[in-house]
Design an enzyme around this catalytic site. Structure first.
Site, PDB file in Angstrom:
ATOM      1  N   CYS A  37       0.860  -1.081   0.080  1.00  9.98           N
ATOM      2  CA  CYS A  37       0.122  -0.024   0.017  1.00  9.98           C
ATOM      3  C   CYS A  37       0.724   0.969  -0.005  1.00  9.98           C
ATOM      4  O   CYS A  37       0.193   2.417  -0.319  1.00  9.98           O
ATOM      5  CB  CYS A  37      -1.027  -0.001   1.222  1.00  9.98           C
ATOM      6  N   CYS A 106      -1.035  -3.372   9.472  1.00  4.50           N
ATOM      7  CA  CYS A 106      -0.561  -2.173  10.230  1.00  4.50           C
ATOM      8  C   CYS A 106       0.210  -2.684  11.559  1.00  4.50           C
ATOM      9  O   CYS A 106       1.123  -1.864  11.845  1.00  4.50           O
ATOM     10  CB  CYS A 106      -1.832  -1.318  10.252  1.00  4.50           C
TER      11      CYS A 106
END
Lengths: 130, 216
Positions: A37, A106
């Site tokens: 990402c 994350c």
């Protein structure tokens, strides 16, 4: 996506944002990224003579969950020894922030950032002591 | 017929449909051929460097032949095939037009993961990450209230566009080297360039966001 309250809190009031001098021999800098990402995360620790992390700073360019994960981690590692900090697992971060499955990466990033900061710190110490 | 041992039967007239989109005998629209890859569908060689005009021309021609509007008064089956064709056509065109998606698709055709999450590329070089972080910080440091903010942002955009070109050139070189040698290490390199390109794309998205804020 609706963010959980803890994520929002860290996102809106991130703790310990900032930078330290990466050339300081007491400072370890961890630099990690999520190629899928394009998020980048920098985590810095300052370690005192007793091997305790007395300060931590982060800078994250990424989504709310990435910011919250790194913010949370800076709070957790302060006051811990380097070895204790390494015991923090992404699962604990994800649980604390109630991250949905698509945001687990994350928390992985934040765990990797700790490892990367510690390994930078250790390699600095080795090169100065030898 | 010995020349065409695998000739497909037309769903409508049951005769040999031929290779085209429409049955050679009764003109009924045939279902999409899923054996065809996107390059074959758009009549382009399977290379990273593409001829954009050629892609667009093929796309437009197919779009015209297959558009659902043309099948409004035809059988339900043909209307559905038309939708399926156009969906696949749009996906294929979008994939081949965009360098990152095209590179991922080519990796897939070479039997490798598409270079998404499970790219398996070596971890990104820390120096590269450091540089990425510094660029993001520099962009963030630009004060939109300053009169020269747009010039600064523009300079950073141009710098990043050069970096994007470098990565794309790197991918093109790696694909070419792979074509010449068939060594999979070159595909690894492609995946690494793709990783770096994603960071760059994120930066450019951020530039766009800033510019929108600046010019409203």
């Amino acid at each position: 996506m609706a963010y959980n309250d803890k994520v929002l809190d860290h996102y809106e009031n991130p703790r310990n944002v900032g930078s330290m001098d990466k050339d300081d021999s007491d400072v370890g800098t961890g630099m990690v990224g999520a190629p899928a990402c394009g998020d980048v995360m920098k985590l810095q620790i300052r370690v005192n003579d007793n091997g305790v992390i007395d300060d931590a700073k982060f800078k994250t360019f990424g989504c709310g969950s990435a910011i919250a994960s790194s913010s949370l981690v800076t709070e957790w590692i302060k006051g811990k020894t380097v070895d204790e900090a390494l015991e923090i697992k992404n699962k604990e971060i994800a649980e604390e922030l109630a991250l949905p499955p698509v945001k687990i990466h994350c928390s992985v990033l934040a765990e990797d950032a700790i490892k990367s900061a510690v390994s930078d710190y250790r390699s600095k110490k080795e090169s100065t002591s030898s | 017929m010995p020349d065409h041992p695998q000739q497909n039967a037309c769903w409508s007239c049951k005769g040999p449909a031929g290779e085209g989109l429409f049955c050679a005998a009764c003109q009924a629209l045939q279902p999409p051929n899923l054996q065809q890859n996107y390059f074959q569908m758009l009549d382009h060689p399977p290379t990273f460097k593409v001829d954009r005009t050629r892609l667009e021309t093929s796309y437009q021609a197919l779009q015209q032949q297959l558009h659902p509007d043309r099948f409004a008064t035809r059988t339900a089956r043909e209307r559905r095939f038309s939708m399926e064709h156009v969906t696949r056509l749009n996906e294929g065109y979008a994939t081949l037009r965009e360098p990152l998606a095209r590179a991922g698709y080519l990796l897939q055709l070479h039997g490798r993961a598409s270079g998404d999450e499970a790219s398996g590329a070596a971890p990104t070089d820390p120096m590269f990450l450091m540089e990425t972080m510094e660029l993001r910080e520099a962009l963030e440091a630009i004060d939109p209230a300053q009169p020269d903010a747009d010039e600064k942002i523009d300079a950073m955009r141009q710098d990043m566009e050069r970096r994007v070109e470098e990565e794309e050139q790197g991918m093109a070189n790696a694909f070419e080297a792979h074509n010449n040698t068939q060594e999979t290490t070159h595909l690894e390199k492609v995946a690494q360039h793709m990783d770096r390109l994603r960071y760059h794309n994120r930066f450019l998205e951020e530039v766009e966001r800033l510019e929108e804020k600046l010019f409203v």
